[in-house]
Design an enzyme around this catalytic site. Structure first.
Site, mmCIF file in Angstrom:
data_model
loop_
_atom_site.group_PDB
_atom_site.id
_atom_site.type_symbol
_atom_site.label_atom_id
_atom_site.label_comp_id
_atom_site.label_asym_id
_atom_site.label_seq_id
_atom_site.Cartn_x
_atom_site.Cartn_y
_atom_site.Cartn_z
ATOM 1 C CB SER A 290 -0.966 -0.041 1.185
ATOM 2 O OG SER A 290 -1.984 0.923 1.051
ATOM 3 C CG ASP B 85 -6.688 -2.245 -4.148
ATOM 4 O OD1 ASP B 85 -7.400 -1.825 -3.216
ATOM 5 O OD2 ASP B 85 -5.451 -2.142 -4.155
ATOM 6 C CG HIS C 68 -5.536 -2.519 -0.178
ATOM 7 N ND1 HIS C 68 -4.859 -1.863 -1.181
ATOM 8 C CD2 HIS C 68 -4.946 -2.124 0.981
ATOM 9 C CE1 HIS C 68 -3.916 -1.108 -0.660
ATOM 10 N NE2 HIS C 68 -3.944 -1.249 0.650
#
Length: 799
Positions: A666, A739, A773
């Site tokens: 991330s 995501d 994610h």
């Protein structure tokens, strides 16, 4: 099949999958030692009753299968909906339940109906019952068990938990409110073969800076589908006689909760018109009070679409509407006094309002705050509250006591930087009042806190009490220096005096387990006896490192060394995630501990320590400066922090500075790409689920408050996509194709790979089907680990 797209300027890889330029690769597995650790039976999840006298053990699988993760979902208005269960798309479920009293004298297996799995568990406030949502192919159903017999009884089938949690306990601790699929709902609307017309968006002078949300509505069919899944009916259920009473018409219920006296319901609904620019939380909302006996309907707030809300701002009008813990039916809510704009200079930003049943006349203000309100807690004295506010400019938080109707605080309980972990006095403890509302746990003048006890010597969790009269603090318990023992819950005697403490204990060699301590004594009883699921991890050596950045900021990290390390210099894996700070003192604080039990799960970089690497985990990456401009020096500070870490590992004789890899997930992936684009410190990198082109997140990202048009130079420098031609170290890119995280759209990684490929760099792009994610399926996790290990073995490990 796993999609793997690779590019190499030197096609000499020893793995066939890595030598291909483009292919659909089969799922792979890492070395068996890694698989064995991941497949070790997981420790059960625990649910402790409000009075800390009962435990529910929830057994679950280590990792969901790809089939679970790939179950159909409807991606609508920022939600991911499971059409089969009429709830959020979920992949981890409870497979078995066991109920045990705290003393271990009574223990019963809770029998689940055949074919059903546990979605959630919630206790009644009096701890006499717990309710479960169970799912199967037919949908979601609500069940209740009494602690005396531990037998599940069906309350109602057809739960709709798309917008809400599906149910709430009533104040009597027996009946339940629930949201059900409307009986006449029918099938999901069919998508038309052709659209009725084009989608049209307009801007008419409103200033609405929007984050890059995922899964927004895209069409008229999406709107119809969202309403199809979101619409439900409220019912009042009584398990004693099996009755289910319908309460009004079908609506898109978001929140619903009974007043403390059980006479009113606070109901929040989503309303049309929907937006193609906002997730459902930004849609119009209607807040009402419904009389259960009187059948009255009172409008509290009509909230429009979230337009004209500044970055880090709030909506105008009533927000955070909730029941007070005092009075039979008293509402409290917040209202902005600055138009919701944090940049506007005003003497007070927020005010708290209250409104009593039967909700006629006008609401009354009872408190104004200088800064943005961030919490309100009710004391036993109905005329006093604890109120917290947050100074955005200084990133400062304070908690004060107020007498309702007076804006001058009676006392200040804590006043500190929000990032000051060493000065954190701990979190206030709460307990349910007689009718279920949450109030501050208070005995006479004393309130109670649990804290991490962070310091330069490491964390020592504690339980404490604080006097509201003198503000003096007394420690009731503190963890030993060579272990981590964290308070979980206080246990009262029959008079209501806290006499025992449930704790969660772990050490470097002992897995987490619950203990029961008597306050004031060193003796304890073991409540659980979970064993080490992966003994091989105890052979990894763990060290805490402290070192200094060139500008004087103190840095830290957790170093993991391979089993049987003989002192030779090792290839280094540096894994990090940047954090922002206003000052050097808080940026230099360290919260790591070598006494925590090491458990590795998911596609963790810590597996490199089993395979001959030195791993510097959670390496400090502080970005220090004014909150408005700190990102102007993000790259320089990140490079300086990385250089300091590498130099320190070199100085202590652990790492080879010529063989260093960097990685992150991330925001850590974004950091990784920046470091490769703007330094030559690393031989290779791994970036998972990141964002690399800040022009695609033009209205802020992470802690950035400025827009692209206010700080174009900073946005450009913080876009490694625009510096792809300078990324010469081989970079492994991984991204889930679904995501859901705002800002880290799949397109970000796809475009960075194309940029590196188009400018002659070395990269490999692993695109994970059905993953979001974070990666959840066993097949995906094992494959990512195999890719990561092969990547660093190829580009980093060899001298």
């Amino acid at each position: 099949m796993q999609r793997a797209i690779s590019l190499s300027s030197s096609p000499t890889h020893n793995q066939q999958a890595m030598s291909a330029r483009e292919n659909i690769a089969p799922y792979r597995e890492p070395p068996q030692v890694v698989v064995d650790v991941l497949d070790a039976p997981p420790t059960p999840l625990l649910s402790l009753s409000p009075d800390a006298r009962w435990l529910v053990f929830v057994e679950h699988s280590a990792m969901p299968s790809l089939a679970d993760v790939a179950r159909p979902m409807a991606r609508l208005a920022g939600l991911r909906i499971d059409p089969a269960t009429n709830a959020h798309h979920q992949t981890v479920f409870g497979l078995a339940l066991m109920l045990r009293d705290l003393k271990g004298e009574r223990e019963r297996r809770v029998v689940l109906p055949e074919g059903r799995r546990v979605s959630s568990i919630r206790w009644s406030h009096d701890a006499r019952r717990f309710a479960c949502l169970l799912v199967d192919d037919a949908g979601t159903s609500l069940w209740v068990a009494d602690v005396n017999d531990a037998e599940l009884t069906l309350v109602t089938a057809g739960i709709n938990a798309v917008l809400s949690g599906g149910f709430e306990w009533m104040p009597d601790g027996v009946r339940l409110l629930a949201s059900l699929v409307p009986p006449a709902r029918g099938e999901r609307p069919a998508e038309p073969p052709l659209p009725r017309g084009p989608k049209v968006l307009e801007a008419r002078g409103d200033t609405t800076p929007l984050r890059t949300y995922q899964d927004l509505l895209q069409s008229e069919h999406d709107e119809q589908s969202f309403e199809h899944f979101a619409r439900s009916e409220l019912v009042l259920c009584d398990p004693r006689d099996g009755s289910v009473e319908r309460l009004g018409e079908d609506r898109m219920f978001w929140e619903f909760e009974s007043s403390p006296d059980g006479e009113w319901l606070l109901v929040s609904t989503i309303e049309r018109p929907f937006s193609f620019l906002h997730p459902y939380s930004g849609f119009p909302q209607r807040v009402e009070c419904w009389g259960l006996q009187s059948r009255a309907r009172v409008l509290i707030a009509d909230v429009p679409t979230a337009e004209n809300v500044p970055i880090e701002g709030v909506r105008t009008g009533p927000r955070h509407v909730m029941w007070s813990a005092h009075g039979g039916a008293r509402l409290v809510w917040l209202e902005a006094l600055d138009g919701g704009d944090p940049r506007r200079k005003v003497p007070h930003r927020d005010r708290w309002m209250r409104f009593d049943a039967p909700f006629t006349g006008e609401a009354r203000e009872f408190l104004r705050l200088e800064h943005r309100a961030s919490g309100l807690s009710f004391l036993k004295d109905a005329d006093r509250v604890l109120a917290r506010d947050y100074d955005r400019d200084r990133r400062w938080t304070r908690l004060r006591t107020f007498k309702c109707g007076e804006n001058e605080p009676s006392s200040v309980l804590d006043d500190r930087s929000a990032r000051d972990r060493y000065g954190d006095p701990g979190s206030i403890l709460f307990e349910p009042a007689a009718r279920g509302r949450r109030i501050v746990r208070q005995r006479g003048e004393w309130i109670f806190r649990f804290g991490n006890g962070d310091s330069a010597d490491g964390p020592r969790p504690f339980a404490a009490r604080q006097s509201l009269a003198t503000l003096a603090t007394e420690r009731l318990f503190q963890s030993g220096a060579d272990e981590i023992e964290s308070p979980v819950s206080l246990v009262d005697d029959e008079s209501g005096t806290p006499v025992q403490l449930v704790t969660r204990h772990e050490s470097a060699l002992s897995p987490p387990n619950l203990r029961l301590r008597r306050l004031g004594s060193d003796a304890f009883d073991a409540l659980t006896a979970f064993t080490d699921p992966a003994p091989i991890l105890r052979r990894i050596e763990k060290r805490m490192l402290s070192y200094e950045r060139a500008d004087g900021v103190q840095l830290s990290g957790e170093l993991y060394l391979p089993p049987g390390w003989n002192g030779e210099r090792l290839p280094i894996v540096l894994w990090a995630y940047p954090h922002d700070y206003v000052d050097q003192d808080t940026a230099s604080q360290n919260t790591a501990s070598k006494h925590r039990f090491t458990r590795i799960g998911g596609p963790s970089h810590l597996f490199f320590a089993l395979l001959g690497y030195a791993v510097l985990d959670d390496a400090s990456m502080p970005i220090v400066g004014d909150p408005e401009t700190m990102n102007d020096t993000f790259v320089d500070q990140a490079v300086s922090s990385a250089r300091a870490a590498i130099e320190h590992l070199d100085a202590i004789g652990v790492g080879d500075p010529a063989r260093v890899g960097v990685g992150g997930h991330s925001y850590g992936a974004f950091m990784t790409a920046c470091l490769l684009a703007h330094s030559d410190l690393f031989k290779a990198g791994i970036a998972r689920s990141g964002a690399y082109n800040r022009t695609l997140t033009p209205f802020g990202f992470q802690a950035e408050r400025r827009t692209l048009w206010e700080a174009p130079d900073s946005y450009v420098k913080l876009s490694p996509f625009l510096s792809a031609h300078t990324i010469k170290a081989p970079l492994l890119l991984v991204h889930g194709e679904k995501d859901e995280n705002p800002g880290t759209h799949y397109l970000q990684t796809e475009r960075l790979f194309h940029a590196i490929k188009g400018t002659g760099g070395t990269a490999r792009f692993v695109s994970l089907p059905h993953e979001g994610h974070g990666y959840r399926a066993r097949e995906s996790i094992l494959h990512v680990l195999a890719e990561q290990i092969d990547w660093f073995d190829t580009y980093l490990k060899a001298r």
